[in-house]
Design an enzyme around this catalytic site. Sequence first.
Site, PDB file in Angstrom:
ATOM      1  N   ASN A  74      -7.769  -3.104  14.474  1.00 43.24           N
ATOM      2  CA  ASN A  74      -9.075  -3.080  14.061  1.00 43.24           C
ATOM      3  C   ASN A  74      -9.296  -4.175  13.073  1.00 43.24           C
ATOM      4  O   ASN A  74     -10.405  -4.548  12.506  1.00 43.24           O
ATOM      5  CB  ASN A  74      -9.804  -1.991  13.433  1.00 43.24           C
ATOM      6  CG  ASN A  74      -9.245  -1.502  12.201  1.00 43.24           C
ATOM      7  OD1 ASN A  74      -8.168  -2.093  11.427  1.00 43.24           O
ATOM      8  ND2 ASN A  74      -9.628  -0.344  11.639  1.00 43.24           N
ATOM      9  N   ASP A  86       0.839  -1.197  -0.021  1.00 42.51           N
ATOM     10  CA  ASP A  86      -0.027   0.152   0.058  1.00 42.51           C
ATOM     11  C   ASP A  86       0.719   1.216  -0.047  1.00 42.51           C
ATOM     12  O   ASP A  86       2.069   1.258   0.434  1.00 42.51           O
ATOM     13  CB  ASP A  86      -0.925   0.133   1.078  1.00 42.51           C
ATOM     14  CG  ASP A  86      -0.491  -0.389   2.603  1.00 42.51           C
ATOM     15  OD1 ASP A  86       0.791  -0.488   2.518  1.00 42.51           O
ATOM     16  OD2 ASP A  86      -1.039  -0.925   3.532  1.00 42.51           O
ATOM     17  N   HIS A 133      -7.430  -4.832  10.295  1.00 44.02           N
ATOM     18  CA  HIS A 133      -7.027  -4.280   8.839  1.00 44.02           C
ATOM     19  C   HIS A 133      -5.812  -5.210   8.559  1.00 44.02           C
ATOM     20  O   HIS A 133      -4.731  -5.399   9.141  1.00 44.02           O
ATOM     21  CB  HIS A 133      -6.915  -2.901   8.429  1.00 44.02           C
ATOM     22  CG  HIS A 133      -5.949  -2.197   9.206  1.00 44.02           C
ATOM     23  ND1 HIS A 133      -6.159  -0.936   9.534  1.00 44.02           N
ATOM     24  CD2 HIS A 133      -4.664  -2.379   9.000  1.00 44.02           C
ATOM     25  CE1 HIS A 133      -4.821  -0.498   9.978  1.00 44.02           C
ATOM     26  NE2 HIS A 133      -3.998  -1.393   9.689  1.00 44.02           N
ATOM     27  N   GLU A 141      -9.794  -1.804   5.335  1.00 43.12           N
ATOM     28  CA  GLU A 141     -10.495  -1.567   6.684  1.00 43.12           C
ATOM     29  C   GLU A 141     -11.552  -2.617   6.773  1.00 43.12           C
ATOM     30  O   GLU A 141     -12.120  -3.071   5.906  1.00 43.12           O
ATOM     31  CB  GLU A 141     -10.748  -0.011   6.766  1.00 43.12           C
ATOM     32  CG  GLU A 141      -9.646   0.754   6.495  1.00 43.12           C
ATOM     33  CD  GLU A 141      -8.672   1.021   7.867  1.00 43.12           C
ATOM     34  OE1 GLU A 141      -9.187   0.206   8.640  1.00 43.12           O
ATOM     35  OE2 GLU A 141      -8.094   2.041   7.947  1.00 43.12           O
TER      36      GLU A 141
HETATM   37  C1  F6R Z   1       1.292  -1.361   6.142  1.00 45.54           C
HETATM   38  C2  F6R Z   1       0.205  -2.255   6.338  1.00 45.54           C
HETATM   39  C3  F6R Z   1      -0.667  -2.182   7.552  1.00 45.54           C
HETATM   40  C4  F6R Z   1      -0.113  -2.517   8.845  1.00 45.54           C
HETATM   41  C5  F6R Z   1      -0.686  -2.402   9.990  1.00 45.54           C
HETATM   42  C6  F6R Z   1       0.026  -2.598  11.346  1.00 45.54           C
HETATM   43  O1  F6R Z   1       1.879  -1.565   4.908  1.00 45.54           O
HETATM   44  O2  F6R Z   1      -0.242  -2.759   5.597  1.00 45.54           O
HETATM   45  O3  F6R Z   1      -1.804  -2.995   7.536  1.00 45.54           O
HETATM   46  O4  F6R Z   1       0.761  -3.611   8.859  1.00 45.54           O
HETATM   47  O5  F6R Z   1      -1.526  -0.922   9.985  1.00 45.54           O
HETATM   48  O6  F6R Z   1       0.887  -1.402  11.471  1.00 45.54           O
HETATM   49  P1  F6R Z   1       1.994  -1.401  12.685  1.00 45.54           P
HETATM   50  O7  F6R Z   1       3.134  -2.469  12.320  1.00 45.54           O
HETATM   51  O8  F6R Z   1       2.557   0.051  12.558  1.00 45.54           O
HETATM   52  O9  F6R Z   1       1.443  -1.597  14.048  1.00 45.54           O
END
Ligand code: F6R
Length: 241
Positions: free
Chosen positions: A136, A68, A138, A143
């Site tokens: 959450n 992403d 995701h 989301e």
């Molecule tokens: C980022 C991504 C997100 C993160 C998720 C957890 O490329 O795909 O899904 O993996 O938001 O983020 P952290 O690791 O910062 O807790």
Amino acid sequence: MFNIIIKEDYRQISEAANEIVRELLAKKQDAIFGLATGSTPLGLYSAMIADNEQNITDYQKVVTFNLDEYIGLPDKHPQSYKSFMEENLFSKINIKLGNTHLPLARDSQDLRACQDYEELLADYVIDIQVLGIGANGHIGFNEPGTAFDSFTHIVELAKRTRLDNQRFFSSLDEVPTHAITMGIATIMKAKKIILLASGENKAQAVFEMINGPIVEEMPASILQKHPNVIVLLDKAAASKL
Ligand code: F6R
């Protein structure tokens, strides 16, 4: 199908993930990786860098696709995921920058960018997709409520996700409102997935991903249907299992 591995701490899950990367590269020098940003994979990326420095691994033929990217940040913004990947991995291993890919959308209406990324991905099969998980549930920026049959698309970020990511920006207003992300169906095409989670604030999402119903309100729950997911958890992230 989940292979759940619980380790003492973050360092150990990072090392265990790197071990899997190392094994793949020993067999297949031109491996295709799906990569994530955020805090969670940083330990893995440090371990990959250390192995590359010591000539244990070679990234010359490796190809990567990131999950992403934010929309609307100026080029070279330090918080763009492109900058993040260059700083935390690509500039520190012998990968060819031309073999690294991130989705890039000009604005929240740029549907062409989504098609382009899917067309590019269609020529490859990702050997290992690295995933983190949002509090959450995701995965990528898919989301709660995202269709399980979604491919690369543009999303409006949930308030909670923007608040979680605010720590990287000087204020909430600076956190982008939209992002482009591989869809759930895109992620599910990977041959193998390594999902890493660390810390108490991920424990509930991890519990629901593994034990909850498979519902679009909990995006990661779809991974129950994937044939090969390694879930690497530290004790805090596994505390509700
Ligand atoms: C980022 C991504 C997100 C993160 C998720 C957890 O490329 O795909 O899904 O993996 O938001 O983020 P952290 O690791 O910062 O807790």
